[in-house]
Design a protein around this motif. Sequence first.
Motif, PDB file in Angstrom:
ATOM      1  N   VAL A  68       0.820  -1.207   0.000  1.00  0.00           N
ATOM      2  CA  VAL A  68       0.000   0.000   0.000  1.00  0.00           C
ATOM      3  C   VAL A  68       0.856   1.260   0.000  1.00  0.00           C
ATOM      4  N   GLU A  69       2.116   1.142   0.405  1.00  0.00           N
ATOM      5  CA  GLU A  69       2.998   2.316   0.407  1.00  0.00           C
ATOM      6  C   GLU A  69       3.205   2.868  -1.010  1.00  0.00           C
ATOM      7  N   TYR A  70       3.120   2.027  -2.018  1.00  0.00           N
ATOM      8  CA  TYR A  70       3.219   2.507  -3.402  1.00  0.00           C
ATOM      9  C   TYR A  70       1.986   3.340  -3.764  1.00  0.00           C
ATOM     10  N   LEU A  71       0.825   2.898  -3.314  1.00  0.00           N
ATOM     11  CA  LEU A  71      -0.398   3.667  -3.528  1.00  0.00           C
ATOM     12  C   LEU A  71      -0.309   5.006  -2.806  1.00  0.00           C
ATOM     13  N   ARG A  72       0.165   5.004  -1.575  1.00  0.00           N
ATOM     14  CA  ARG A  72       0.316   6.241  -0.801  1.00  0.00           C
ATOM     15  C   ARG A  72       1.315   7.191  -1.466  1.00  0.00           C
ATOM     16  N   PHE A  73       2.411   6.633  -1.974  1.00  0.00           N
ATOM     17  CA  PHE A  73       3.402   7.448  -2.660  1.00  0.00           C
ATOM     18  C   PHE A  73       2.758   8.157  -3.852  1.00  0.00           C
ATOM     19  N   ALA A  74       2.018   7.404  -4.647  1.00  0.00           N
ATOM     20  CA  ALA A  74       1.338   7.995  -5.805  1.00  0.00           C
ATOM     21  C   ALA A  74       0.332   9.048  -5.360  1.00  0.00           C
ATOM     22  N   GLU A  75      -0.420   8.738  -4.337  1.00  0.00           N
ATOM     23  CA  GLU A  75      -1.436   9.673  -3.842  1.00  0.00           C
ATOM     24  C   GLU A  75      -0.828  11.029  -3.485  1.00  0.00           C
ATOM     25  N   ASP A  76       0.385  11.012  -2.972  1.00  0.00           N
ATOM     26  CA  ASP A  76       1.064  12.258  -2.606  1.00  0.00           C
ATOM     27  C   ASP A  76       1.307  13.181  -3.799  1.00  0.00           C
ATOM     28  N   TYR A  77       1.264  12.635  -5.016  1.00  0.00           N
ATOM     29  CA  TYR A  77       1.583  13.425  -6.202  1.00  0.00           C
ATOM     30  C   TYR A  77       0.386  13.670  -7.122  1.00  0.00           C
ATOM     31  N   ILE A  78      -0.794  13.238  -6.744  1.00  0.00           N
ATOM     32  CA  ILE A  78      -1.979  13.484  -7.567  1.00  0.00           C
ATOM     33  C   ILE A  78      -2.221  14.980  -7.723  1.00  0.00           C
ATOM     34  N   LEU A  79      -1.931  15.745  -6.708  1.00  0.00           N
ATOM     35  CA  LEU A  79      -2.145  17.192  -6.757  1.00  0.00           C
ATOM     36  C   LEU A  79      -0.836  17.969  -6.922  1.00  0.00           C
ATOM     37  N   SER A  80       0.154  17.336  -7.496  1.00  0.00           N
ATOM     38  CA  SER A  80       1.456  17.963  -7.742  1.00  0.00           C
ATOM     39  C   SER A  80       1.311  19.186  -8.648  1.00  0.00           C
ATOM     40  N   GLU A  81       2.337  20.003  -8.683  1.00  0.00           N
ATOM     41  CA  GLU A  81       2.382  21.120  -9.630  1.00  0.00           C
ATOM     42  C   GLU A  81       2.720  20.623 -11.033  1.00  0.00           C
ATOM     43  N   ASN A  82       3.340  19.471 -11.117  1.00  0.00           N
ATOM     44  CA  ASN A  82       3.814  18.915 -12.376  1.00  0.00           C
ATOM     45  C   ASN A  82       2.741  18.024 -13.007  1.00  0.00           C
ATOM     46  N   ASN A  83       2.329  18.338 -14.232  1.00  0.00           N
ATOM     47  CA  ASN A  83       1.278  17.565 -14.891  1.00  0.00           C
ATOM     48  C   ASN A  83       1.658  16.103 -15.109  1.00  0.00           C
ATOM     49  N   SER A  84       2.929  15.825 -15.379  1.00  0.00           N
ATOM     50  CA  SER A  84       3.360  14.434 -15.554  1.00  0.00           C
ATOM     51  C   SER A  84       3.200  13.660 -14.248  1.00  0.00           C
ATOM     52  N   CYS A  85       3.538  14.293 -13.132  1.00  0.00           N
ATOM     53  CA  CYS A  85       3.348  13.648 -11.829  1.00  0.00           C
ATOM     54  C   CYS A  85       1.866  13.383 -11.588  1.00  0.00           C
ATOM     55  N   LYS A  86       1.026  14.371 -11.867  1.00  0.00           N
ATOM     56  CA  LYS A  86      -0.420  14.207 -11.679  1.00  0.00           C
ATOM     57  C   LYS A  86      -0.950  13.041 -12.494  1.00  0.00           C
ATOM     58  N   ARG A  87      -0.571  13.010 -13.778  1.00  0.00           N
ATOM     59  CA  ARG A  87      -1.057  11.957 -14.674  1.00  0.00           C
ATOM     60  C   ARG A  87      -0.595  10.573 -14.217  1.00  0.00           C
ATOM     61  N   GLU A  88       0.695  10.427 -13.966  1.00  0.00           N
ATOM     62  CA  GLU A  88       1.224   9.108 -13.600  1.00  0.00           C
ATOM     63  C   GLU A  88       0.737   8.661 -12.229  1.00  0.00           C
ATOM     64  N   ALA A  89       0.634   9.589 -11.284  1.00  0.00           N
ATOM     65  CA  ALA A  89       0.117   9.241  -9.956  1.00  0.00           C
ATOM     66  C   ALA A  89      -1.329   8.762 -10.061  1.00  0.00           C
ATOM     67  N   SER A  90      -2.096   9.409 -10.909  1.00  0.00           N
ATOM     68  CA  SER A  90      -3.485   8.990 -11.120  1.00  0.00           C
ATOM     69  C   SER A  90      -3.544   7.598 -11.738  1.00  0.00           C
ATOM     70  N   ARG A  91      -2.689   7.352 -12.708  1.00  0.00           N
ATOM     71  CA  ARG A  91      -2.675   6.032 -13.359  1.00  0.00           C
ATOM     72  C   ARG A  91      -2.257   4.933 -12.383  1.00  0.00           C
ATOM     73  N   VAL A  92      -1.261   5.205 -11.554  1.00  0.00           N
ATOM     74  CA  VAL A  92      -0.850   4.219 -10.538  1.00  0.00           C
ATOM     75  C   VAL A  92      -2.033   3.933  -9.611  1.00  0.00           C
ATOM     76  N   THR A  93      -2.725   4.982  -9.197  1.00  0.00           N
ATOM     77  CA  THR A  93      -3.886   4.818  -8.320  1.00  0.00           C
ATOM     78  C   THR A  93      -4.937   3.948  -8.986  1.00  0.00           C
ATOM     79  N   GLY A  94      -5.223   4.210 -10.244  1.00  0.00           N
ATOM     80  CA  GLY A  94      -6.186   3.386 -10.971  1.00  0.00           C
ATOM     81  C   GLY A  94      -5.743   1.939 -11.087  1.00  0.00           C
ATOM     82  N   ASN A  95      -4.458   1.732 -11.361  1.00  0.00           N
ATOM     83  CA  ASN A  95      -3.925   0.373 -11.495  1.00  0.00           C
ATOM     84  C   ASN A  95      -3.970  -0.402 -10.181  1.00  0.00           C
TER      85      ASN A  95
END
Length: 174
Positions: A68-95
């Motif tokens: 679950v720490e991988y999910l938490r890590f991604a969650e921390d970047y869903i609202l990042s300033e960086n669009n690539s971080c937002k996109r990839e964090a969202s995809r990890v969350t979905g996966n």
Amino acid sequence: MDAVGLLKQKGIKKLEAREKIAAAITDGSFSLGELQSRIGELKEKQIATVLEAIEEVTGRRERPALGVEYLRFAEDYILSENNSCKREASRVTGNMAADYPSELDGAVEALLRNTGDSGTVVRWGSAYALSRIIILERYRDSALVQKVKALYEAEQENGVKNQYKKALRRIKAI
């Protein structure tokens, strides 16, 4: 594996770094804890590369069980300033949504915030994750389905809209 050192190497290209990190995650030699302890040394662009590697691994049909720490890590970047971080964090969350359905409430709120982003890739990433979340038993009959339905109806970009449409059809909400 020293992911921070790898990402800071001048001669290494982003694709090569992503592939090496994905391989290390798969073989168990990647330490998310070590990365997190040194995260301040990285730029958001470098963090996006890590998220891309995690997304690559979590998007595979056959993948290692990640905590679950991988999910938490991604969650921390869903609202990042960086669009690539937002996109990839969202995809990890979905996966990872099906692996941790009871751990998604914070991510859902962040994903919903990103559905109003001006960036299509950010909205698509949020739609991707939300669409995987609403098909889960825990969320299938929740108010989230109605929110997603409203997002589907309001969305103008077909690629984003189709993410919602597939999930809403799957649960027979449209």
